[in-house]
Design a protein around this motif. Sequence first.
Motif, PDB file in Angstrom:
ATOM      1  N   TYR A   1      82.794  20.547 -32.904  1.00 29.77           N
ATOM      2  CA  TYR A   1      82.437  20.673 -31.486  1.00 29.77           C
ATOM      3  C   TYR A   1      83.524  20.013 -30.617  1.00 29.77           C
ATOM      4  O   TYR A   1      83.284  19.017 -29.942  1.00 29.77           O
ATOM      5  CB  TYR A   1      81.078  20.018 -31.218  1.00 29.77           C
ATOM      6  N   PRO A   2      84.726  20.601 -30.645  1.00 29.94           N
ATOM      7  CA  PRO A   2      85.825  19.969 -29.899  1.00 29.94           C
ATOM      8  C   PRO A   2      85.626  20.114 -28.385  1.00 29.94           C
ATOM      9  O   PRO A   2      85.058  21.090 -27.912  1.00 29.94           O
ATOM     10  CB  PRO A   2      87.056  20.751 -30.375  1.00 29.94           C
ATOM     11  N   LEU A   3      86.104  19.132 -27.677  1.00 30.71           N
ATOM     12  CA  LEU A   3      86.035  19.146 -26.209  1.00 30.71           C
ATOM     13  C   LEU A   3      87.298  18.454 -25.695  1.00 30.71           C
ATOM     14  O   LEU A   3      87.353  17.231 -25.611  1.00 30.71           O
ATOM     15  CB  LEU A   3      84.775  18.426 -25.728  1.00 30.71           C
ATOM     16  N   PRO A   4      88.323  19.238 -25.364  1.00 30.27           N
ATOM     17  CA  PRO A   4      89.615  18.641 -24.982  1.00 30.27           C
ATOM     18  C   PRO A   4      89.538  17.688 -23.803  1.00 30.27           C
ATOM     19  O   PRO A   4      90.142  16.626 -23.799  1.00 30.27           O
ATOM     20  CB  PRO A   4      90.475  19.867 -24.646  1.00 30.27           C
ATOM     21  N   ASN A   5      88.805  18.058 -22.781  1.00 29.65           N
ATOM     22  CA  ASN A   5      88.722  17.221 -21.579  1.00 29.65           C
ATOM     23  C   ASN A   5      87.265  16.905 -21.255  1.00 29.65           C
ATOM     24  O   ASN A   5      86.651  17.523 -20.385  1.00 29.65           O
ATOM     25  CB  ASN A   5      89.378  17.942 -20.385  1.00 29.65           C
ATOM     26  N   PRO A   6      86.666  15.933 -21.995  1.00 29.46           N
ATOM     27  CA  PRO A   6      85.239  15.626 -21.772  1.00 29.46           C
ATOM     28  C   PRO A   6      85.007  15.041 -20.389  1.00 29.46           C
ATOM     29  O   PRO A   6      85.808  14.264 -19.867  1.00 29.46           O
ATOM     30  CB  PRO A   6      84.921  14.592 -22.856  1.00 29.46           C
ATOM     31  N   SER A   7      83.893  15.442 -19.768  1.00 27.96           N
ATOM     32  CA  SER A   7      83.512  14.904 -18.460  1.00 27.96           C
ATOM     33  C   SER A   7      82.831  13.561 -18.665  1.00 27.96           C
ATOM     34  O   SER A   7      82.555  13.132 -19.796  1.00 27.96           O
ATOM     35  CB  SER A   7      82.562  15.867 -17.759  1.00 27.96           C
ATOM     36  N   ALA A   8      82.516  12.893 -17.573  1.00 28.92           N
ATOM     37  CA  ALA A   8      81.845  11.596 -17.654  1.00 28.92           C
ATOM     38  C   ALA A   8      80.501  11.725 -18.348  1.00 28.92           C
ATOM     39  O   ALA A   8      80.055  10.818 -19.060  1.00 28.92           O
ATOM     40  CB  ALA A   8      81.669  11.010 -16.255  1.00 28.92           C
ATOM     41  N   GLY A   9      79.853  12.897 -18.182  1.00 27.57           N
ATOM     42  CA  GLY A   9      78.541  13.097 -18.807  1.00 27.57           C
ATOM     43  C   GLY A   9      78.607  13.381 -20.284  1.00 27.57           C
ATOM     44  O   GLY A   9      77.577  13.401 -20.958  1.00 27.57           O
ATOM     45  N   GLU A  10      79.813  13.638 -20.839  1.00 33.28           N
ATOM     46  CA  GLU A  10      79.958  13.952 -22.262  1.00 33.28           C
ATOM     47  C   GLU A  10      80.353  12.735 -23.099  1.00 33.28           C
ATOM     48  O   GLU A  10      80.602  12.861 -24.294  1.00 33.28           O
ATOM     49  CB  GLU A  10      81.033  15.043 -22.444  1.00 33.28           C
ATOM     50  N   ARG A  11      80.425  11.595 -22.481  1.00 32.94           N
ATOM     51  CA  ARG A  11      80.857  10.398 -23.211  1.00 32.94           C
ATOM     52  C   ARG A  11      79.798   9.993 -24.241  1.00 32.94           C
ATOM     53  O   ARG A  11      78.603  10.038 -23.969  1.00 32.94           O
ATOM     54  CB  ARG A  11      81.098   9.247 -22.244  1.00 32.94           C
ATOM     55  N   LEU A  12      80.258   9.570 -25.419  1.00 32.85           N
ATOM     56  CA  LEU A  12      79.338   9.203 -26.500  1.00 32.85           C
ATOM     57  C   LEU A  12      79.958   8.095 -27.353  1.00 32.85           C
ATOM     58  O   LEU A  12      81.153   8.137 -27.679  1.00 32.85           O
ATOM     59  CB  LEU A  12      79.036  10.419 -27.386  1.00 32.85           C
ATOM     60  N   ALA A  13      79.166   7.111 -27.676  1.00 39.41           N
ATOM     61  CA  ALA A  13      79.626   6.018 -28.551  1.00 39.41           C
ATOM     62  C   ALA A  13      78.633   5.845 -29.695  1.00 39.41           C
ATOM     63  O   ALA A  13      77.431   6.030 -29.526  1.00 39.41           O
ATOM     64  CB  ALA A  13      79.752   4.711 -27.762  1.00 39.41           C
ATOM     65  N   LEU A  14      79.152   5.504 -30.839  1.00 36.35           N
ATOM     66  CA  LEU A  14      78.334   5.272 -32.025  1.00 36.35           C
ATOM     67  C   LEU A  14      78.226   3.759 -32.227  1.00 36.35           C
ATOM     68  O   LEU A  14      79.246   3.081 -32.421  1.00 36.35           O
ATOM     69  CB  LEU A  14      78.994   5.940 -33.231  1.00 36.35           C
ATOM     70  N   ILE A  15      76.992   3.244 -32.173  1.00 42.14           N
ATOM     71  CA  ILE A  15      76.764   1.803 -32.207  1.00 42.14           C
ATOM     72  C   ILE A  15      75.903   1.441 -33.418  1.00 42.14           C
ATOM     73  O   ILE A  15      74.878   2.087 -33.681  1.00 42.14           O
ATOM     74  CB  ILE A  15      76.040   1.319 -30.916  1.00 42.14           C
ATOM     75  N   ALA A  16      76.295   0.412 -34.142  1.00 37.97           N
ATOM     76  CA  ALA A  16      75.463  -0.124 -35.233  1.00 37.97           C
ATOM     77  C   ALA A  16      74.526  -1.169 -34.650  1.00 37.97           C
ATOM     78  O   ALA A  16      74.928  -1.997 -33.831  1.00 37.97           O
ATOM     79  CB  ALA A  16      76.342  -0.755 -36.304  1.00 37.97           C
ATOM     80  N   THR A  17      73.260  -1.106 -35.063  1.00 40.62           N
ATOM     81  CA  THR A  17      72.283  -2.079 -34.571  1.00 40.62           C
ATOM     82  C   THR A  17      71.554  -2.717 -35.752  1.00 40.62           C
ATOM     83  O   THR A  17      71.751  -2.346 -36.904  1.00 40.62           O
ATOM     84  CB  THR A  17      71.257  -1.400 -33.638  1.00 40.62           C
ATOM     85  N   GLY A  18      70.682  -3.691 -35.415  1.00 42.65           N
ATOM     86  CA  GLY A  18      69.903  -4.347 -36.459  1.00 42.65           C
ATOM     87  C   GLY A  18      70.782  -5.082 -37.451  1.00 42.65           C
ATOM     88  O   GLY A  18      71.851  -5.596 -37.118  1.00 42.65           O
ATOM     89  N   GLY A  19      70.328  -5.120 -38.719  1.00 43.15           N
ATOM     90  CA  GLY A  19      71.094  -5.801 -39.756  1.00 43.15           C
ATOM     91  C   GLY A  19      72.444  -5.159 -39.987  1.00 43.15           C
ATOM     92  O   GLY A  19      73.441  -5.839 -40.238  1.00 43.15           O
ATOM     93  N   TYR A  20      72.504  -3.818 -39.871  1.00 48.23           N
ATOM     94  CA  TYR A  20      73.776  -3.120 -40.007  1.00 48.23           C
ATOM     95  C   TYR A  20      74.727  -3.539 -38.888  1.00 48.23           C
ATOM     96  O   TYR A  20      75.927  -3.726 -39.109  1.00 48.23           O
ATOM     97  CB  TYR A  20      73.515  -1.618 -39.993  1.00 48.23           C
ATOM     98  N   GLY A  21      74.182  -3.732 -37.699  1.00 47.73           N
ATOM     99  CA  GLY A  21      75.008  -4.217 -36.593  1.00 47.73           C
ATOM    100  C   GLY A  21      75.506  -5.623 -36.840  1.00 47.73           C
ATOM    101  O   GLY A  21      76.610  -5.992 -36.415  1.00 47.73           O
ATOM    102  N   ARG A  22      74.723  -6.403 -37.536  1.00 53.10           N
ATOM    103  CA  ARG A  22      75.106  -7.778 -37.861  1.00 53.10           C
ATOM    104  C   ARG A  22      76.208  -7.807 -38.925  1.00 53.10           C
ATOM    105  O   ARG A  22      76.812  -8.837 -39.199  1.00 53.10           O
ATOM    106  CB  ARG A  22      73.855  -8.522 -38.349  1.00 53.10           C
TER     107      ARG A  22
END
Length: 959
Positions: free
Chosen positions: A100-121
């Motif tokens: 799902y490529p997107l060469p010029n993502p808009s502000a609404g297409e921003r996405l981050a992958l975050i570890a939480t809980g024990g995995y985040g620790r």
Amino acid sequence: MDVSLLDSAQLKEVKGRRAIINRAVLETRLKEIYESGLPAGEARAQVLSLLRGSLDQGRGEVRRRFLEEGETGHATVRANCFLIDQLLRLLYDHVTQRLYPLPNPSAGERLALIATGGYGRGELAPGSDIDLLFLYSYKLTARTEQVIEELLYFLWDLGLKVGQAARSVDDSLRQARADLTIRTTLLEMRYLWGDQDLYKELKTRYQGEIRGKDPARFIEAKLGERDQRHKKHGSSRYILEPNIKDGKGGLRDLHTLFWIAKDVYRVDEIPSLIDKGVFTRAEVRSFEKAQEFLWTLRCQLHYQTGRAEERLTFDFQTIIAEAMGYVAHAGTQAVERLMKHYFLVAKDVGDLTRIFCAALEAQHNRRSRFRLLPLGRRRSVGGFTIDGDRLSAAGPETFIKDPCNLLRIFHVAQQHDLDIHPQTLHWVTRNLKLIDRDLRKDPEANGLFLEMLTSKKGPETTLRRLNEAGVFGRFVPDFGRVVAQMQYNMYHHYTVDEHTIFAIGILHAVEQGHLKEEVPIASEVIHKVLSRRVLYCAVLLHDIAKGRPGDHSELGAEVALKLCPRLGLNEEETETVAWLVRWHLLMSETAFRRDISDAKTIRDFADQVQSLERLRLLLILTVVDIRAVGPGTWTAWKAALLRDLYWLTEEVLAGGFLTEGREARIEVAQQALREGLTDWEPAEIEKHLRRGYPSYWLSCDTSTHLHHARLVREAEQFGRPLTVDTRIDRYRETTEVTVYTADHPGLFSRIAGAMAVAGASIEAARIFTLSNGMALDIFWIHGANGEPFERPDQRARLSAAIERSLGGKMRPLTELKKRQSVLPSRLKVFKVRPRVLIDNGASAGHTVVEINGRDRPGLLFQVTLALSKLGLVIHSALISTYGESVVDAFYLRDALGSKITDETRLKRIREKLLEALQDPDCKPEPPRKVAARRKRRAAATANRKAVEDMKLEKAKESE
């Protein structure tokens, strides 16, 4: 993107990372698959195959390092995190850049992958879930939703367990304010991949808007969650099959402290609490050591079970003890040493929690959740101040100036029904070194301890506080040796120190009359004993020498002779305590393993006891000891046997009926029967009296004689070859089964086999042969869970099984072999060395044979079958089960009615019984396996020592 600049920098400590997973190589291979022009489905299958192979290889490498190279648990969970991090980054790039490529993502297409809980620790156990937050800017677009779904499908297809959420920054903060669980998961969030600025925005706003706000609410919620968790998994940290994650003293308790520290003190690592004045350097080391041990234990449990198992059950304790390099030493099994280590660590976790809570109260005005009215108008008592419902010291100097205050504060708290402030307990714990030889010799200190032990206020709570604070074991070093001492069997439910404190609590309950219905005789005679101090000291010391090489009763008596004078007992009291400790198992062994209808049994027991005072003390000690073992160990059957033994011995010591002639006692029994059979003709009565031999008239009470008389007459009137009669014995809370049939060799064995097939367990049996050649056998049985065998369908099934067995229509051994697989795996792990003891002095007319082995279906049948084949006649049998172990006693004669005295024959009896006791699950290991096991154990020991040496060096450097 430079990961070393982000929160994932902590994972750079993972050594040999490319041997676990090489992201660059995999990235190249993924690109090749994508550019190969394969159909989408086939390309996806190849991607999955590549990543699954990398995941399996990486997991195998982490596992190998842990199990074979002795890698620590902490390093292992970090390595698991690193492996999953790299896979997630590969997948994220593959999905966002290729699928799902997107060469010029808009502000609404921003996405981050975050570890939480024990995995985040940065901690991921081998079988744990992966907690992820898909963080988007302000709305979930169609493309973002597609990316998240594709990522999740890949993860699920890889067999990973994922706990996921998809939220915007604003949603995350709003939910964190409303839900403390989400607030906690975000407290440990860690950047993985994607839009780094989006992650930074969430973290910055979380730090400013959420973290550290309303600390009192956060603290109460986390401690409330902890209390509920403890309640669910057992409120004691000394449960013998503990949940090492969620149980009291487990990993989750450390996590709770860490969460509160991060939120309230705004620190990101435990050592930072030194500067905050919460922990000392030594306490931080204790935290880190506890965490390291628990992580290693948890990784072992996950790897050995092959799943996310958190309960350290008996069947894996031995395996893990060996894997971690524990060996037997000084009479203590390797598994007992592992579990003692665990319980001591769990206690350290409790100490750290108490210290931490004291700091919270001192620095954040957190108050006790339980308040009482002030003690009159007094705000101080015994030199200590009263704060609501709690006793407080002015400061650590209170104990430094007068070490006796380390005991006095617990004494004052007991006298006035007060709790002790956590900060004060903290000072107590930090000053335990003040409890030295001089304080142990101090008459005042010993007097305070003895008063607490024997207080009518109730000693259990106070003794448990003393034990938790470490004062108990320091003041009574012999008790300190049994703190966290496990007994590796299914009979004992608690560690030795917990069992002892429970027993003292039960003793107090008996004295207060709270157990009159369950133990009426003990509740009555406890008020006749001459010295309460003797009784309480005997209960305190009865197991004081457990875990030492040798007989713990004999060794415990030696401890009593030294300790009791120190506590202030006089010479006579000391001698009595030592005698009680030495013989504290005598009454239970006599009642449960000997025929108490045999006059010699009672005389021998009375000769050992010698006085009514000792008999009373021994009865009470026996009752509280058994009741404190754990749930289900005290039964109506045991209570009845102990009561009968007490009454019979009391009569002997008072010059009672056992001193009368044998013939006179038989005449009394027969006359009572005559008087009860008012509807019988005299000639019929005399005919029945001639059927019974002396042993029969001496062994049963009048009601049983009457019941048998009517049963025999009815069987003869109707010409029944077999009569099976069942009735509920409410006195013993068991089912009495009487079998009347023609006597023949092996009868007992066939009946025992039939009962086992029908699902009944035999408690005891009495075997009589009448002068008419008929057998009159009595069995006391119960169901598999100790309940009476009283349902009509159960009794019908039992009668049918006995009839089929005696009629040759059923072979018990064949039926029982089909059921061997039913034996629980928890029971199979225990090994009980078969043992046969032959005693020709315990009975005047019988040879007593006692056997000991591991319990299993049909064991009694196999043992009695062996006795039958040896041509021996069983007069009575007593069956005792202690968890996985059985101790059965048989009163035997040869076919001519005599004792067995020939040494050659006795030797053959022993050999055949040992064959019958041989445990099919205890086969000797092949020499190669033994050698390999020893090699693994040596490697584990060496690795553990190397790790400890390394930690010691680091500690020295830091100091």
